[in-house]
Structure formats: C-alpha cells, structure tokens
Design a protein around this motif. Structure first.
Motif, PDB file in Angstrom:
ATOM      1  N   LYS A 115       0.938  -1.129  -0.043  1.00 33.44           N
ATOM      2  CA  LYS A 115       0.031  -0.074   0.138  1.00 33.44           C
ATOM      3  C   LYS A 115       0.882   1.234  -0.098  1.00 33.44           C
ATOM      4  N   ASP A 116       0.644   2.314  -1.117  1.00 32.44           N
ATOM      5  CA  ASP A 116       1.270   3.461  -0.951  1.00 32.44           C
ATOM      6  C   ASP A 116       2.919   3.362  -0.883  1.00 32.44           C
ATOM      7  N   ASN A 117       3.419   2.531  -1.889  1.00 29.46           N
ATOM      8  CA  ASN A 117       4.610   2.246  -2.020  1.00 29.46           C
ATOM      9  C   ASN A 117       5.230   1.443  -1.101  1.00 29.46           C
ATOM     10  N   TYR A 118       4.631   1.039  -0.115  1.00 28.93           N
ATOM     11  CA  TYR A 118       5.091   0.242   1.073  1.00 28.93           C
ATOM     12  C   TYR A 118       4.900  -1.286   0.935  1.00 28.93           C
ATOM     13  N   LEU A 119       5.778  -1.959   1.538  1.00 27.65           N
ATOM     14  CA  LEU A 119       5.110  -3.486   1.797  1.00 27.65           C
ATOM     15  C   LEU A 119       5.680  -3.418   3.287  1.00 27.65           C
ATOM     16  N   ILE A 120       4.676  -4.036   4.153  1.00 26.67           N
ATOM     17  CA  ILE A 120       4.676  -4.396   5.455  1.00 26.67           C
ATOM     18  C   ILE A 120       4.399  -5.897   5.618  1.00 26.67           C
ATOM     19  N   GLU A 121       5.203  -6.663   6.486  1.00 23.63           N
ATOM     20  CA  GLU A 121       4.872  -8.095   6.711  1.00 23.63           C
ATOM     21  C   GLU A 121       4.653  -8.285   8.244  1.00 23.63           C
ATOM     22  N   PHE A 122       3.773  -9.218   8.515  1.00 23.12           N
ATOM     23  CA  PHE A 122       3.305  -9.247   9.862  1.00 23.12           C
ATOM     24  C   PHE A 122       2.921 -10.583  10.153  1.00 23.12           C
ATOM     25  N   ASP A 123       3.565 -10.917  11.284  1.00 21.93           N
ATOM     26  CA  ASP A 123       3.345 -12.448  11.442  1.00 21.93           C
ATOM     27  C   ASP A 123       2.026 -12.769  12.300  1.00 21.93           C
ATOM     28  N   GLY A 124       1.243 -11.850  12.449  1.00 22.18           N
ATOM     29  CA  GLY A 124      -0.027 -12.059  13.194  1.00 22.18           C
ATOM     30  C   GLY A 124      -0.034 -11.571  14.740  1.00 22.18           C
ATOM     31  N   SER A 125       1.332 -11.138  15.184  1.00 22.41           N
ATOM     32  CA  SER A 125       1.578 -10.786  16.481  1.00 22.41           C
ATOM     33  C   SER A 125       2.390  -9.245  16.351  1.00 22.41           C
ATOM     34  N   LYS A 126       3.162  -9.350  15.580  1.00 21.16           N
ATOM     35  CA  LYS A 126       4.039  -8.195  15.408  1.00 21.16           C
ATOM     36  C   LYS A 126       4.332  -8.029  13.770  1.00 21.16           C
ATOM     37  N   SER A 127       4.895  -6.682  13.427  1.00 21.01           N
ATOM     38  CA  SER A 127       5.233  -6.505  12.410  1.00 21.01           C
ATOM     39  C   SER A 127       6.899  -6.792  12.267  1.00 21.01           C
ATOM     40  N   THR A 128       7.156  -7.605  11.140  1.00 25.70           N
ATOM     41  CA  THR A 128       8.444  -8.194  10.968  1.00 25.70           C
ATOM     42  C   THR A 128       9.389  -7.469   9.913  1.00 25.70           C
ATOM     43  N   HIS A 129       8.609  -6.571   9.012  1.00 23.25           N
ATOM     44  CA  HIS A 129       9.516  -5.878   8.122  1.00 23.25           C
ATOM     45  C   HIS A 129       8.469  -4.822   7.555  1.00 23.25           C
ATOM     46  N   ALA A 135      11.697   3.583  -2.843  1.00 25.49           N
ATOM     47  CA  ALA A 135      13.176   3.840  -2.619  1.00 25.49           C
ATOM     48  C   ALA A 135      13.902   2.652  -2.707  1.00 25.49           C
ATOM     49  N   ASP A 136      13.403   1.424  -2.328  1.00 23.43           N
ATOM     50  CA  ASP A 136      14.158   0.316  -2.262  1.00 23.43           C
ATOM     51  C   ASP A 136      13.684  -0.855  -2.751  1.00 23.43           C
ATOM     52  N   PRO A 137      13.362  -0.906  -4.211  1.00 15.76           N
ATOM     53  CA  PRO A 137      12.899  -2.018  -4.667  1.00 15.76           C
ATOM     54  C   PRO A 137      13.279  -3.382  -4.307  1.00 15.76           C
ATOM     55  N   LEU A 138      14.557  -3.812  -4.106  1.00 16.03           N
ATOM     56  CA  LEU A 138      15.016  -4.667  -3.724  1.00 16.03           C
ATOM     57  C   LEU A 138      15.005  -5.378  -2.488  1.00 16.03           C
ATOM     58  N   GLN A 139      14.456  -4.422  -1.671  1.00 13.61           N
ATOM     59  CA  GLN A 139      14.052  -4.713  -0.373  1.00 13.61           C
ATOM     60  C   GLN A 139      15.141  -4.966   0.578  1.00 13.61           C
ATOM     61  N   LYS A 140      16.421  -4.338   0.583  1.00 12.31           N
ATOM     62  CA  LYS A 140      17.534  -4.552   1.180  1.00 12.31           C
ATOM     63  C   LYS A 140      17.537  -3.802   2.638  1.00 12.31           C
ATOM     64  N   THR A 141      16.776  -2.608   2.855  1.00  7.87           N
ATOM     65  CA  THR A 141      16.696  -2.131   4.319  1.00  7.87           C
ATOM     66  C   THR A 141      15.363  -2.180   4.616  1.00  7.87           C
ATOM     67  N   SER A 142      15.183  -2.743   5.734  1.00 12.16           N
ATOM     68  CA  SER A 142      13.785  -2.599   6.595  1.00 12.16           C
ATOM     69  C   SER A 142      13.670  -1.405   7.273  1.00 12.16           C
ATOM     70  N   LEU A 143      12.745  -0.623   7.102  1.00 10.36           N
ATOM     71  CA  LEU A 143      12.429   0.769   7.859  1.00 10.36           C
ATOM     72  C   LEU A 143      11.554   0.692   9.098  1.00 10.36           C
ATOM     73  N   LEU A 144      11.469  -0.470   9.746  1.00  9.89           N
ATOM     74  CA  LEU A 144      10.452  -0.842  10.805  1.00  9.89           C
ATOM     75  C   LEU A 144      10.882   0.036  11.972  1.00  9.89           C
ATOM     76  N   ASP A 145      12.253   0.308  12.313  1.00  7.62           N
ATOM     77  CA  ASP A 145      12.350   0.988  13.368  1.00  7.62           C
ATOM     78  C   ASP A 145      12.315   2.429  13.149  1.00  7.62           C
ATOM     79  N   SER A 146      12.753   3.074  11.758  1.00  8.20           N
ATOM     80  CA  SER A 146      12.864   4.254  11.584  1.00  8.20           C
ATOM     81  C   SER A 146      11.648   4.961  11.087  1.00  8.20           C
ATOM     82  N   GLU A 147      10.752   4.362  10.406  1.00 12.42           N
ATOM     83  CA  GLU A 147       9.362   4.904  10.019  1.00 12.42           C
ATOM     84  C   GLU A 147       8.275   4.281  10.840  1.00 12.42           C
TER      85      GLU A 147
END
Length: 177
Positions: A115-129, A135-147
């Motif tokens: 959604k909105d140029n983002y991919l979020i991954e969620f394990d049912g309890s917490k987001s993981t990535h 900005a990062d189409p090859l998904q090298k850097t997770s922004l979980l802590d910075s955004e």
C-alpha cells in the motif's frame, strides 16, 4: 512464449464468435514463474503478475502501475458494468481513481500488505519488516524502526483487514444483506 502463442490462438478464434464484441475479457495469472531479474526474487516481486481487462472496440487502453490484487477483479467488473447494488468485496475497483488501492497476501504464516509504495510484513502478532518499494525495490533495508508512523498506519490497516475477513467468514457474512 507459450502463453503468448496460446492467447494469440485463443483471440484469433474468439474474434470470429458472435459473443466476442459483447465480452469483457479478464486475463491474469495465478502465480509468478521463477524470476530471472533480482526484483522478481524479492517478497514483492514474487507476487507481481499481469492483470489485463480487454473489451473489443472499447476505450480500455493503457497500462497502469496501480497496486492490484486478484480480489480487485470482481469490484472492477461490477464498476465497469455500473452495478449499483451493495456487495462485499475485499478488493477495490481498479478503474476508480478515488479508491485507495492495496494488495494483501498470506504465505508461510506471514501476512503482507502492499500500500502506498510500502510493503509491510506481519506475523499475526507483530510487524517483521517494512520496505519503501519506490526507494528500495530490492528490499535491502527494513524501515521498521525508522518509520514508526508508517509502520503503525499500515499495521492498523492490515489488522483491520484481517479482522474484517475473519469475522465475516466465521459469522457467515460474506454476502450483502
């Protein structure tokens, strides 16, 4: 090449049928093939499949990079047909530019939301990535802590989607009343 040849043969035959001019053709894939390019080997790229709407003689022309999912097919067709009754859908009308388009998937115990140029991954309890796919189409850097704001916004959307689907399924409310 096989798919291209098969579609060419199909349309060569179909264009001679009486129903051809009154048909909206919807063509999509059910999965991707193994990716040669690095993007198609990522969590985002492995879900990239074509979706095509075609009606002979219609103004359906062009290509869109809008996020879409297979559950968008029904609301898109209903919108195209100007269907005005209530219905339940877990997708959106792709021809409606006022809609917020997104895609949800579930694989190996992990939900993913595009959604909105983002991919979020969620394990049912917490987001993981969390990735910014623009900005990062090859998904090298997770922004979980910075955004954190994006993480919370997308996680809330995904949780609501999962809850709505599960509750409707459990309560047998997947049709409009």
């Amino acid at each position: 090449m096989y798919a291209d040849l098969s579609l060419a043969k199909f349309f060569h035959t179909a264009e001679h049928m009486p129903w051809y001019k009154n048909t909206l053709f919807v063509i999509t894939a059910d999965h991707t093939s193994e990716g040669y390019y690095p993007y198609y080997q990522t969590n985002a790229g492995q879900y990239a499949i074509p979706l095509l709407f075609f009606r002979p003689g219609d103004e359906l022309k062009g290509m869109s990079k809008t996020i879409a999912q297979q559950t968008d097919i029904m609301p898109t067709i209903l919108g195209y047909l100007c269907y005005d009754r209530k219905y339940i859908a877990f997708g959106t009308d792709l021809f409606d530019s006022t809609e917020s388009h997104f895609s949800v998937h579930f694989s190996s115990g992990v939900y993913g939301l595009f959604k909105d140029n983002y991919l979020i991954e969620f394990d049912g309890s917490k987001s993981t990535h969390l990735f910014n796919l623009k900005a990062d189409p090859l998904q090298k850097t997770s922004l979980l802590d910075s955004e954190k704001n994006e993480k919370e916004r997308l996680e809330r959307f995904l949780k609501a989607f999962i809850q709505q689907y599960n509750n409707r399924l459990i309560e047998n409310r997947l049709i409009a009343e």
